[in-house]
Design a protein around this motif. Structure first.
Motif, PDB file in Angstrom:
ATOM      1  N   VAL A  83       0.820  -1.209   0.000  1.00  0.00           N
ATOM      2  CA  VAL A  83       0.000   0.000   0.000  1.00  0.00           C
ATOM      3  C   VAL A  83       0.858   1.265   0.000  1.00  0.00           C
ATOM      4  O   VAL A  83       0.480   2.272  -0.593  1.00  0.00           O
ATOM      5  N   GLU A  84       2.028   1.215   0.617  1.00  0.00           N
ATOM      6  CA  GLU A  84       2.920   2.385   0.627  1.00  0.00           C
ATOM      7  C   GLU A  84       3.412   2.715  -0.778  1.00  0.00           C
ATOM      8  O   GLU A  84       3.438   3.881  -1.177  1.00  0.00           O
ATOM      9  N   ALA A  85       3.793   1.682  -1.525  1.00  0.00           N
ATOM     10  CA  ALA A  85       4.253   1.896  -2.905  1.00  0.00           C
ATOM     11  C   ALA A  85       3.120   2.462  -3.759  1.00  0.00           C
ATOM     12  O   ALA A  85       3.344   3.355  -4.585  1.00  0.00           O
ATOM     13  N   GLU A  86       1.907   1.962  -3.552  1.00  0.00           N
ATOM     14  CA  GLU A  86       0.757   2.466  -4.311  1.00  0.00           C
ATOM     15  C   GLU A  86       0.437   3.914  -3.933  1.00  0.00           C
ATOM     16  O   GLU A  86       0.110   4.718  -4.797  1.00  0.00           O
ATOM     17  N   PHE A  87       0.533   4.240  -2.658  1.00  0.00           N
ATOM     18  CA  PHE A  87       0.294   5.611  -2.196  1.00  0.00           C
ATOM     19  C   PHE A  87       1.274   6.563  -2.881  1.00  0.00           C
ATOM     20  O   PHE A  87       0.879   7.599  -3.423  1.00  0.00           O
ATOM     21  N   ASP A  88       2.546   6.188  -2.892  1.00  0.00           N
ATOM     22  CA  ASP A  88       3.572   7.021  -3.539  1.00  0.00           C
ATOM     23  C   ASP A  88       3.328   7.135  -5.043  1.00  0.00           C
ATOM     24  O   ASP A  88       3.459   8.211  -5.623  1.00  0.00           O
ATOM     25  N   ARG A  89       2.962   6.022  -5.680  1.00  0.00           N
ATOM     26  CA  ARG A  89       2.735   6.007  -7.122  1.00  0.00           C
ATOM     27  C   ARG A  89       1.544   6.900  -7.507  1.00  0.00           C
ATOM     28  O   ARG A  89       1.654   7.720  -8.428  1.00  0.00           O
ATOM     29  N   ILE A  90       0.456   6.770  -6.785  1.00  0.00           N
ATOM     30  CA  ILE A  90      -0.739   7.573  -7.068  1.00  0.00           C
ATOM     31  C   ILE A  90      -0.429   9.058  -6.861  1.00  0.00           C
ATOM     32  O   ILE A  90      -0.823   9.913  -7.662  1.00  0.00           O
ATOM     33  N   LYS A  91       0.303   9.352  -5.796  1.00  0.00           N
ATOM     34  CA  LYS A  91       0.679  10.741  -5.511  1.00  0.00           C
ATOM     35  C   LYS A  91       1.582  11.299  -6.620  1.00  0.00           C
ATOM     36  O   LYS A  91       1.374  12.414  -7.090  1.00  0.00           O
ATOM     37  N   GLU A  92       2.567  10.521  -7.049  1.00  0.00           N
ATOM     38  CA  GLU A  92       3.495  10.955  -8.100  1.00  0.00           C
ATOM     39  C   GLU A  92       2.782  11.189  -9.432  1.00  0.00           C
ATOM     40  O   GLU A  92       3.191  12.050 -10.213  1.00  0.00           O
ATOM     41  N   LEU A  93       1.726  10.438  -9.688  1.00  0.00           N
ATOM     42  CA  LEU A  93       0.962  10.597 -10.928  1.00  0.00           C
ATOM     43  C   LEU A  93       0.046  11.812 -10.889  1.00  0.00           C
ATOM     44  O   LEU A  93      -0.575  12.153 -11.898  1.00  0.00           O
ATOM     45  N   GLY A  94      -0.053  12.449  -9.730  1.00  0.00           N
ATOM     46  CA  GLY A  94      -0.903  13.623  -9.600  1.00  0.00           C
ATOM     47  C   GLY A  94      -2.377  13.300  -9.487  1.00  0.00           C
ATOM     48  O   GLY A  94      -3.230  14.164  -9.691  1.00  0.00           O
ATOM     49  N   ILE A  95      -2.700  12.061  -9.158  1.00  0.00           N
ATOM     50  CA  ILE A  95      -4.094  11.659  -8.951  1.00  0.00           C
ATOM     51  C   ILE A  95      -4.548  12.269  -7.629  1.00  0.00           C
ATOM     52  O   ILE A  95      -3.854  12.138  -6.621  1.00  0.00           O
ATOM     53  N   PRO A  96      -5.692  12.925  -7.596  1.00  0.00           N
ATOM     54  CA  PRO A  96      -6.138  13.550  -6.344  1.00  0.00           C
ATOM     55  C   PRO A  96      -6.365  12.524  -5.232  1.00  0.00           C
ATOM     56  O   PRO A  96      -7.069  11.535  -5.420  1.00  0.00           O
ATOM     57  N   LEU A  97      -5.735  12.779  -4.099  1.00  0.00           N
ATOM     58  CA  LEU A  97      -5.883  11.923  -2.925  1.00  0.00           C
ATOM     59  C   LEU A  97      -6.986  12.460  -2.019  1.00  0.00           C
ATOM     60  O   LEU A  97      -7.115  13.669  -1.844  1.00  0.00           O
TER      61      LEU A  97
END
Length: 130
Positions: A83-97
């Motif tokens: 989940v940490e890798a996915e959190f970082d990946r989604i954040k890096e892609l600029g997907i709204p969290l």
């Protein structure tokens, strides 16, 4: 009467191609097929996980994409290994969290929420101890 499985979850979308792209490229689902409803207006796309195709996500274009993002179906959760890798990946892609950090439940499960292209709530979920 017995329910055998959860067949699919339907999400109303404004732009089917944009949503298919998001769910395949960002989430990692596989696009199984797209069909036009018998009414000739509504288009449906079906997607599933690479390992488990028992339950599908159905994207629905042409019905009512203006429903509130937090409606009758609150969110869809996707199981991930890290989940940490996915959190970082989604954040890096600029997907709204939706969440600014990963939440940990008492059983060790960890998750975070983010938004899909039509404002739908999505969750990356790493199971804890059973």
């Amino acid at each position: 009467m017995a329910v055998r499985k959860l067949e699919h979850v339907g999400i109303m979308v404004a732009n089917l191609e944009k949503s298919i792209s998001f769910y395949t490229e960002i989430i990692g689902l596989i696009h199984l097929n797209t069909i036009v409803h018998t009414n000739g207006v509504i288009r449906l796309a079906f997607l599933a996980g690479a390992d488990a195709r028992e339950t599908e996500v159905e994207l629905i274009e042409g019905y009512n994409h203006s429903l509130p993002a937090e409606g009758k179906v609150h969110h869809i959760a996707f199981t991930v290994d890290d989940v940490e890798a996915e959190f970082d990946r989604i954040k890096e892609l600029g997907i709204p969290l939706r969440d600014t950090e990963i939440t940990t439940l008492p059983n060790g499960s960890r998750y975070f929420f983010f938004y899909g292209p039509d404002g739908e709530f999505l969750e990356m979920f790493q199971p804890g101890a059973k």
